[in-house]
Scaffold this active site. Structure first.
Site, PDB file in Angstrom:
ATOM      1  N   HIS A  80       0.957  -1.153   0.078  1.00  0.00           N
ATOM      2  CA  HIS A  80       0.054  -0.057   0.149  1.00  0.00           C
ATOM      3  C   HIS A  80       1.002   1.049   0.004  1.00  0.00           C
ATOM      4  O   HIS A  80       1.955   1.093   0.496  1.00  0.00           O
ATOM      5  CB  HIS A  80      -0.745  -0.151   1.454  1.00  0.00           C
ATOM      6  CG  HIS A  80      -1.479   1.207   1.503  1.00  0.00           C
ATOM      7  ND1 HIS A  80      -1.001   2.211   2.318  1.00  0.00           N
ATOM      8  CD2 HIS A  80      -2.711   1.613   1.006  1.00  0.00           C
ATOM      9  CE1 HIS A  80      -2.091   2.999   2.476  1.00  0.00           C
ATOM     10  NE2 HIS A  80      -2.859   2.970   1.632  1.00  0.00           N
ATOM     11  N   ASN A 137       1.495   3.533   1.797  1.00  0.00           N
ATOM     12  CA  ASN A 137       2.118   4.415   2.826  1.00  0.00           C
ATOM     13  C   ASN A 137       3.122   3.124   3.462  1.00  0.00           C
ATOM     14  O   ASN A 137       3.862   3.533   4.429  1.00  0.00           O
ATOM     15  CB  ASN A 137       1.273   4.129   4.142  1.00  0.00           C
ATOM     16  CG  ASN A 137       0.416   5.397   4.027  1.00  0.00           C
ATOM     17  OD1 ASN A 137       0.449   6.321   3.057  1.00  0.00           O
ATOM     18  ND2 ASN A 137      -0.537   5.685   4.966  1.00  0.00           N
ATOM     19  N   LYS A 138       3.407   1.991   2.689  1.00  0.00           N
ATOM     20  CA  LYS A 138       4.258   1.022   3.161  1.00  0.00           C
ATOM     21  C   LYS A 138       5.795   1.318   2.637  1.00  0.00           C
ATOM     22  O   LYS A 138       5.773   2.151   1.971  1.00  0.00           O
ATOM     23  CB  LYS A 138       3.840  -0.296   2.817  1.00  0.00           C
ATOM     24  CG  LYS A 138       2.547  -0.889   3.140  1.00  0.00           C
ATOM     25  CD  LYS A 138       2.356  -0.895   4.707  1.00  0.00           C
ATOM     26  CE  LYS A 138       0.984  -1.646   5.217  1.00  0.00           C
ATOM     27  NZ  LYS A 138       0.005  -0.414   5.460  1.00  0.00           N
ATOM     28  N   ASN A 139       6.629   0.436   3.384  1.00  0.00           N
ATOM     29  CA  ASN A 139       8.094   1.132   3.221  1.00  0.00           C
ATOM     30  C   ASN A 139       8.607   0.748   1.832  1.00  0.00           C
ATOM     31  O   ASN A 139       9.475   1.680   1.298  1.00  0.00           O
ATOM     32  CB  ASN A 139       9.002   0.258   3.997  1.00  0.00           C
ATOM     33  CG  ASN A 139       8.915   0.580   5.523  1.00  0.00           C
ATOM     34  OD1 ASN A 139       7.921   1.146   6.006  1.00  0.00           O
ATOM     35  ND2 ASN A 139       9.995   0.277   6.471  1.00  0.00           N
TER      36      ASN A 139
END
Ligand SMILES: Cc1ncc(COP(=O)(O)O)c(C=O)c1O
Length: 376
Positions: free
Chosen positions: A180, A182-184
């Site tokens: 997603h 926002n993930k790293n």
């Protein structure tokens, strides 16, 4: 006034943007060669284990549960302090989530409580590495082995993190990652499922796309009702452009987290996260606010100071749906308290150390202004 600092922002390089444009011009934009390359690259990162990509880290969890044979009448033990997807997927396959409280120090599932909650109907455990801090994999594996339970690691937030020197995804039963925004590492939306062995690959692919099995030039059959969970080549190309940055992104996040610990005023009365500088991928830097300030007020005042604050997450069992299934306030006091007071501060690779200092100073100012503030 300096530029607004969000709590997170993806870093996507120009080569990736050009690569996505190439995919868009190629005439093949949904699942195809880019997805195959992305899966191969992820498999290399996961010690050669089979990996299949999906259009979300929710789909990966649901399919893992189905592959593990979890269905109606089964129980799955998990944490109430997670994104609601972790529990929703259990309901989706017809099983019952069994929540147990978290350890306040790690904010992750309490493994003693897991062991106590195991019953005849228990089939699986879904641990969550909140903010990228790994759950104790040795204890988890020991519990699962002794009680013959399947484990679906919800590693949505912990891509790039490790346990005792081993990268998450290289060992264990099912491991589910999310990409997603926002993930790293991101594909805008997407996820990957690491499978315990090759024998599950065919079924996994069926569950990913309508249950369809193709043979020869024109043969088609359907034996199982699969979903519509395939990742597009457009998304996979973003992921391929992100992977080479994984080590640098993780290092950068760790350095920024270290800076938070150095600069944070311990007199403010906030609970800091567990100080782990080796295993966590520092997906988020979260503080638990003191009782003297309402979280909504903290968020509003930080926004006025030009800083974004996120909420990850309110306790799942207190959502209306879960209350209607029988859960109530007071059952998991640590998760409830943390869920009410946790705040996610900015942390992403493009931030500078000076940005961390700015956040620390703004938090100190906001918290000092409320009655009982350390510097009031
Ligand atoms: C802990 C956890 N589990 C599951 C998910 C679901 O992932 P996705 O949003 O890719 O469906 C997320 C994503 O936010 C998550 O943080």
């Amino acid at each position: 006034m300096p530029e607004f600092l969000p709590f997170t922002r993806p870093t996507i390089d120009e080569a990736t943007i050009a690569g996505v444009a190439e995919v868009l011009r190629s005439g093949w934009i949904t699942s195809g060669p880019q997805v195959k390359s992305f899966e191969a690259a992820l498999s290399r990162l996961c010690g050669g284990r089979p990996v299949r990509c999906f259009n979300s880290g929710t789909a990966t969890l649901a399919v893992a549960l189905r592959l593990a044979g979890v269905s109606t009448g089964d129980e799955v033990i998990t944490t109430p302090l997670s994104w609601v997807a972790t529990a929703n997927v259990v309901l989706e396959v017809g099983a019952r989530p069994v929540f147990v409280d978290v350890e306040p120090r790690t904010r992750n599932i309490d493994l003693d409580a897991v062991e106590k909650a195991i019953a005849r109907a228990t089939r699986a455990i879904i641990p969550v590495d909140l903010a990228g801090l790994p759950v104790d994999r040795d204890r988890l594996e020991d519990i699962a082995r002794r009680h013959r339970l399947r484990v679906i690691e919800d590693a949505a937030q912990s891509f790039g993190a490790s346990w005792r020197g081993k990268r998450l995804g290289t060992f264990g039963d099912f491991v589910s990652f999310s990409f997603h925004a926002n993930k790293n590492i991101t594909t805008a939306e997407g996820g990957a499922l690491v499978l315990p062995d090759e024998s599950l690959v065919a079924r996994c692919e069926q569950l990913r796309l309508q249950g369809v099995v193709r043979t020869g030039e024109d043969g088609m059959d359907v034996e199982v009702a699969g979903g519509k969970y395939n990742l597009t080549d457009v998304a996979a190309r973003i992921g391929l452009g992100q992977l080479p940055h994984l080590a640098a992104f993780t290092e950068r996040r760790r350095a920024l987290a270290r800076r938070y610990f150095q600069r944070w005023d311990r007199g403010l009365g906030c609970e800091l996260p567990l100080e782990d500088h080796e295993q966590s991928n520092w997906h988020m830097f979260q503080v638990v606010l003191p009782e003297r300030i309402a979280r909504a007020e903290f968020i509003a005042r930080m926004r006025e100071a030009g800083i974004g604050v996120g909420v990850h997450y309110p306790a799942i069992h207190l959502f209306s749906l879960y209350r209607s299934l029988g859960w109530r306030e007071g059952q998991f006091p640590h998760a409830e308290r943390i869920g009410r007071r946790i705040a996610t501060l900015p942390l992403f690779p493009a931030m500078s150390p000076g940005d961390v200092d700015r956040v620390c100073a703004a938090c100190a100012k906001v918290l000092a202004q409320v009655p009982g503030g350390a510097h009031a």
